[in-house]
Scaffold this motif. Sequence first.
Motif, PDB file in Angstrom:
ATOM      1  N   PRO A  48       0.835  -1.200   0.000  1.00  0.00           N
ATOM      2  CA  PRO A  48       0.000   0.000   0.000  1.00  0.00           C
ATOM      3  C   PRO A  48       0.874   1.257   0.000  1.00  0.00           C
ATOM      4  O   PRO A  48       2.027   1.221   0.450  1.00  0.00           O
ATOM      5  CB  PRO A  48      -0.806  -0.113   1.290  1.00  0.00           C
ATOM      6  CG  PRO A  48       0.005  -0.980   2.179  1.00  0.00           C
ATOM      7  CD  PRO A  48       0.741  -1.931   1.273  1.00  0.00           C
ATOM      8  N   PRO A  49       0.354   2.372  -0.498  1.00  0.00           N
ATOM      9  CA  PRO A  49       1.159   3.602  -0.612  1.00  0.00           C
ATOM     10  C   PRO A  49       1.796   4.059   0.700  1.00  0.00           C
ATOM     11  O   PRO A  49       2.922   4.556   0.693  1.00  0.00           O
ATOM     12  CB  PRO A  49       0.150   4.637  -1.117  1.00  0.00           C
ATOM     13  CG  PRO A  49      -0.908   3.848  -1.791  1.00  0.00           C
ATOM     14  CD  PRO A  49      -0.986   2.548  -1.054  1.00  0.00           C
ATOM     15  N   GLU A  50       1.110   3.876   1.810  1.00  0.00           N
ATOM     16  CA  GLU A  50       1.656   4.355   3.084  1.00  0.00           C
ATOM     17  C   GLU A  50       2.886   3.556   3.528  1.00  0.00           C
ATOM     18  O   GLU A  50       3.636   3.992   4.403  1.00  0.00           O
ATOM     19  CB  GLU A  50       0.590   4.361   4.189  1.00  0.00           C
ATOM     20  CG  GLU A  50      -0.055   3.037   4.456  1.00  0.00           C
ATOM     21  CD  GLU A  50      -1.278   2.746   3.580  1.00  0.00           C
ATOM     22  OE1 GLU A  50      -1.922   1.731   3.869  1.00  0.00           O
ATOM     23  OE2 GLU A  50      -1.558   3.492   2.621  1.00  0.00           O
ATOM     24  N   TYR A  51       3.131   2.422   2.895  1.00  0.00           N
ATOM     25  CA  TYR A  51       4.307   1.607   3.225  1.00  0.00           C
ATOM     26  C   TYR A  51       5.610   2.350   2.927  1.00  0.00           C
ATOM     27  O   TYR A  51       6.645   2.073   3.536  1.00  0.00           O
ATOM     28  CB  TYR A  51       4.250   0.287   2.468  1.00  0.00           C
ATOM     29  CG  TYR A  51       5.381  -0.659   2.806  1.00  0.00           C
ATOM     30  CD1 TYR A  51       5.477  -1.218   4.072  1.00  0.00           C
ATOM     31  CD2 TYR A  51       6.358  -0.975   1.871  1.00  0.00           C
ATOM     32  CE1 TYR A  51       6.518  -2.077   4.400  1.00  0.00           C
ATOM     33  CE2 TYR A  51       7.394  -1.831   2.181  1.00  0.00           C
ATOM     34  CZ  TYR A  51       7.471  -2.372   3.443  1.00  0.00           C
ATOM     35  OH  TYR A  51       8.489  -3.210   3.765  1.00  0.00           O
ATOM     36  N   ILE A  52       5.558   3.336   2.033  1.00  0.00           N
ATOM     37  CA  ILE A  52       6.761   4.093   1.697  1.00  0.00           C
ATOM     38  C   ILE A  52       7.355   4.748   2.946  1.00  0.00           C
ATOM     39  O   ILE A  52       8.567   4.897   3.058  1.00  0.00           O
ATOM     40  CB  ILE A  52       6.485   5.155   0.602  1.00  0.00           C
ATOM     41  CG1 ILE A  52       7.780   5.774   0.079  1.00  0.00           C
ATOM     42  CG2 ILE A  52       5.548   6.249   1.090  1.00  0.00           C
ATOM     43  CD1 ILE A  52       8.647   4.878  -0.724  1.00  0.00           C
ATOM     44  N   LEU A  53       6.509   5.102   3.909  1.00  0.00           N
ATOM     45  CA  LEU A  53       6.997   5.752   5.125  1.00  0.00           C
ATOM     46  C   LEU A  53       7.808   4.798   5.994  1.00  0.00           C
ATOM     47  O   LEU A  53       8.631   5.243   6.805  1.00  0.00           O
ATOM     48  CB  LEU A  53       5.824   6.339   5.918  1.00  0.00           C
ATOM     49  CG  LEU A  53       5.029   7.416   5.185  1.00  0.00           C
ATOM     50  CD1 LEU A  53       3.848   7.870   6.017  1.00  0.00           C
ATOM     51  CD2 LEU A  53       5.912   8.588   4.782  1.00  0.00           C
ATOM     52  N   LEU A  54       7.605   3.508   5.839  1.00  0.00           N
ATOM     53  CA  LEU A  54       8.415   2.510   6.542  1.00  0.00           C
ATOM     54  C   LEU A  54       9.637   2.107   5.726  1.00  0.00           C
ATOM     55  O   LEU A  54      10.720   1.884   6.263  1.00  0.00           O
ATOM     56  CB  LEU A  54       7.572   1.267   6.849  1.00  0.00           C
ATOM     57  CG  LEU A  54       6.369   1.463   7.759  1.00  0.00           C
ATOM     58  CD1 LEU A  54       5.540   0.190   7.814  1.00  0.00           C
ATOM     59  CD2 LEU A  54       6.823   1.875   9.141  1.00  0.00           C
ATOM     60  N   LEU A  55       9.462   2.003   4.428  1.00  0.00           N
ATOM     61  CA  LEU A  55      10.519   1.521   3.551  1.00  0.00           C
ATOM     62  C   LEU A  55      11.609   2.563   3.302  1.00  0.00           C
ATOM     63  O   LEU A  55      12.801   2.242   3.291  1.00  0.00           O
ATOM     64  CB  LEU A  55       9.910   1.076   2.213  1.00  0.00           C
ATOM     65  CG  LEU A  55      10.848   0.517   1.168  1.00  0.00           C
ATOM     66  CD1 LEU A  55      11.538  -0.738   1.686  1.00  0.00           C
ATOM     67  CD2 LEU A  55      10.084   0.228  -0.118  1.00  0.00           C
ATOM     68  N   LEU A  56      11.207   3.810   3.104  1.00  0.00           N
ATOM     69  CA  LEU A  56      12.153   4.847   2.700  1.00  0.00           C
ATOM     70  C   LEU A  56      13.313   5.048   3.674  1.00  0.00           C
ATOM     71  O   LEU A  56      14.472   5.110   3.228  1.00  0.00           O
ATOM     72  CB  LEU A  56      11.407   6.167   2.445  1.00  0.00           C
ATOM     73  CG  LEU A  56      12.230   7.311   1.889  1.00  0.00           C
ATOM     74  CD1 LEU A  56      12.945   6.915   0.595  1.00  0.00           C
ATOM     75  CD2 LEU A  56      11.349   8.528   1.662  1.00  0.00           C
TER      76      LEU A  56
END
Length: 86
Positions: A48-56
């Motif tokens: 999901p798009p909000e996963y970027i906040l964990l991955l980045l």
Amino acid sequence: MTQAETETIAQGMLQITDEFQRQTGIADEVVDRIIEHSFRKMELVQAPPEYILLLLPDELKNYCFRCAVNSQGIQNMRAKEAGVYV
């Protein structure tokens, strides 16, 4: 995804990258490539798009770690070629 959710994610990404750049001095162009790479990884696993906040944050740290490892490897290779043992 709503406009508000998109803006929240964008603001979070900006905070993450600004703080990381402040700490490391990493160039905007490099951060842009890391962000692109992160989104490609997310597409592959359909995150999901909000996963970027964990991955980045992890991808930014991984980039710096890889640079340090590569730099040390190059130094070791040059030392070996020069006949100096590290």
